[in-house]
Design an enzyme around this catalytic site. Structure first.
Site, PDB file in Angstrom:
ATOM      1  N   ASN A  88     -33.281  13.740 -32.983  1.00  0.00           N
ATOM      2  CA  ASN A  88     -32.753  12.677 -33.377  1.00  0.00           C
ATOM      3  C   ASN A  88     -32.813  12.838 -34.919  1.00  0.00           C
ATOM      4  OD1 ASN A  88     -31.743   9.893 -34.230  1.00  0.00           O
ATOM      5  ND2 ASN A  88     -33.825   9.896 -35.035  1.00  0.00           N
ATOM      6  N   SER A 140     -22.892  14.245 -34.361  1.00  0.00           N
ATOM      7  CA  SER A 140     -22.284  13.604 -35.416  1.00  0.00           C
ATOM      8  C   SER A 140     -20.909  13.801 -35.014  1.00  0.00           C
ATOM      9  CB  SER A 140     -22.817  13.628 -36.798  1.00  0.00           C
ATOM     10  OG  SER A 140     -21.730  12.909 -37.508  1.00  0.00           O
ATOM     11  N   TYR A 153     -23.670  19.213 -44.000  1.00  0.00           N
ATOM     12  CA  TYR A 153     -24.039  18.139 -42.542  1.00  0.00           C
ATOM     13  C   TYR A 153     -23.142  18.594 -41.539  1.00  0.00           C
ATOM     14  CZ  TYR A 153     -24.769  13.712 -40.292  1.00  0.00           C
ATOM     15  OH  TYR A 153     -25.048  12.693 -39.382  1.00  0.00           O
ATOM     16  N   ALA A 154     -21.829  18.483 -41.572  1.00  0.00           N
ATOM     17  CA  ALA A 154     -21.029  18.882 -40.515  1.00  0.00           C
ATOM     18  C   ALA A 154     -21.460  20.258 -39.714  1.00  0.00           C
ATOM     19  CB  ALA A 154     -19.358  19.002 -40.838  1.00  0.00           C
ATOM     20  N   ALA A 155     -21.768  21.244 -40.672  1.00  0.00           N
ATOM     21  CA  ALA A 155     -21.910  22.627 -39.961  1.00  0.00           C
ATOM     22  C   ALA A 155     -23.240  22.566 -39.167  1.00  0.00           C
ATOM     23  CB  ALA A 155     -21.975  23.553 -41.058  1.00  0.00           C
ATOM     24  N   SER A 156     -24.146  21.808 -39.593  1.00  0.00           N
ATOM     25  CA  SER A 156     -25.516  21.553 -38.707  1.00  0.00           C
ATOM     26  C   SER A 156     -25.171  20.585 -37.462  1.00  0.00           C
ATOM     27  CB  SER A 156     -26.588  20.935 -39.562  1.00  0.00           C
ATOM     28  OG  SER A 156     -26.012  19.391 -39.733  1.00  0.00           O
ATOM     29  N   LYS A 157     -24.442  19.523 -37.560  1.00  0.00           N
ATOM     30  CA  LYS A 157     -23.961  18.762 -36.439  1.00  0.00           C
ATOM     31  C   LYS A 157     -23.267  19.677 -35.221  1.00  0.00           C
ATOM     32  CE  LYS A 157     -26.446  15.405 -37.614  1.00  0.00           C
ATOM     33  NZ  LYS A 157     -27.851  14.984 -36.751  1.00  0.00           N
ATOM     34  N   ILE A 186     -22.474   4.176 -37.763  1.00  0.00           N
ATOM     35  CA  ILE A 186     -23.479   3.355 -37.218  1.00  0.00           C
ATOM     36  C   ILE A 186     -24.160   2.352 -38.365  1.00  0.00           C
ATOM     37  CG2 ILE A 186     -25.552   3.097 -35.653  1.00  0.00           C
ATOM     38  CD1 ILE A 186     -23.197   4.411 -34.433  1.00  0.00           C
TER      39      ILE A 186
END
Ligand code: NAI
Length: 245
Positions: A88, A140, A153-157, A186
């Site tokens: 998480n 995400s 961030y998007a690449a990691s997710k 959220i």
């Protein structure tokens, strides 16, 4: 129903991770919460105690591979294996791509993806031995749809999704499932800092017209890590009010 299998949650001290800890405890699990923030782990321990439960906590920076490995291996020895792993912990370092430094990219990748890989590798060894495991990684909608200002961030997710599908194929035969949850917006500290304009624009694209709660995500984790989800693997469950359909 009490379940002797240990559930490990990373990034457990606050936000979504904290809600996952409470939900798994309510399901009768033994839960270990890992986080980098010792003060907030202490608060979690206290809050859990006040609610009539008990939680194990370990202060660890999950990007320190050796330390993370050591903590997880010793928990596995102590509790006869790790039954459930919830990856998480996550961070953002949002910037327009042309302004993003390598360091912003590396930092986000190391917490969100590489540490999840390390944790999964260690946990999977004991899961394989015990012929049971549930791995749930918090991706995400950014990893599903992309998100301007969040290329790292998007690449990691998105990476978590690819990793999850690969693991699901590799160790499914050992009675181990691996799934992702892709939350939308959220209500947490992470989204509280968003400018009003961004929040308003987000609301426009959420069919149910509200931000999700941490409990919305925690209940999905409880489902995917529970006995009723044994035939679900390699999936991405969007908990996003319909945003990414
Ligand atoms: P948060 O920032 O409230 O909590 C994250 C926790 O991870 C914190 O307790 C933090 O101390 C811990 N952490 C960070 N770096 C760490 C490290 N190196 N080692 C150990 N622990 C570390 O975040 P939130 O909102 O609860 O998000 C949880 C997960 O859900 C993240 O992976 C996030 O990307 C994802 N998510 C959140 C959404 C939201 O709207 N809040 C939307 C989509 C995904």
């Amino acid at each position: 129903m009490a379940d002797k299998r240990l559930a490990v949650v990373t990034g457990a001290a606050r936000g979504i991770g904290r809600a996952i800890v409470f939900e798994l405890l309510r399901q009768g699990r033994i839960v270990a919460g890992l986080d980098i923030r010792e003060d907030q782990l202490k608060e979690l321990t206290q809050a859990v105690k006040e609610a009539g439960f008990e939680v194990l906590t370990r202060c660890v920076d999950i990007t320190q591979t050796d330390r993370l490995t050591e903590v997880l291996e010793s928990l596995a020895v102590e509790y006869g294996g790790i039954g459930i792993l919830v990856n998480n912990a996550g961070i953002t370092r949002d910037k327009l791509m042309i302004q993003m430094e390598d360091e912003d990219y590396d930092k986000v990748m190391s917490v969100n993806l590489r540490a999840a890989f390390t944790a999964t590798r260690v946990a999977a060894r004991s899961m394989i031995r015990n012929k049971f495991g549930r791995i749930v990684s918090i991706s995400s909608v950014a990893g599903v749809m992309g998100q301007a200002g969040s290329a790292n961030y998007a690449a990691s997710k998105a990476g978590l999704i690819g990793m999850t599908k690969s693991i699901a194929r590799e160790i499914g035969k050992k009675n181990i499932t691996a799934n992702c949850i892709a939350p939308g917006f959220i209500q947490t500290d992470m989204t509280a800092v968003l400018p009003d304009m961004v929040k308003k624009a987000a609301m426009e694209v959420i069919p149910v017209k509200r931000f999700g709660t941490v409990e919305d995500v925690a209940r999905a984790v409880a489902f995917l890590s529970g006995d009723d989800a044994g035939y679900i693997t390699g999936q991405v469950l969007c908990v996003d009010g319909g945003m990414a359909m």
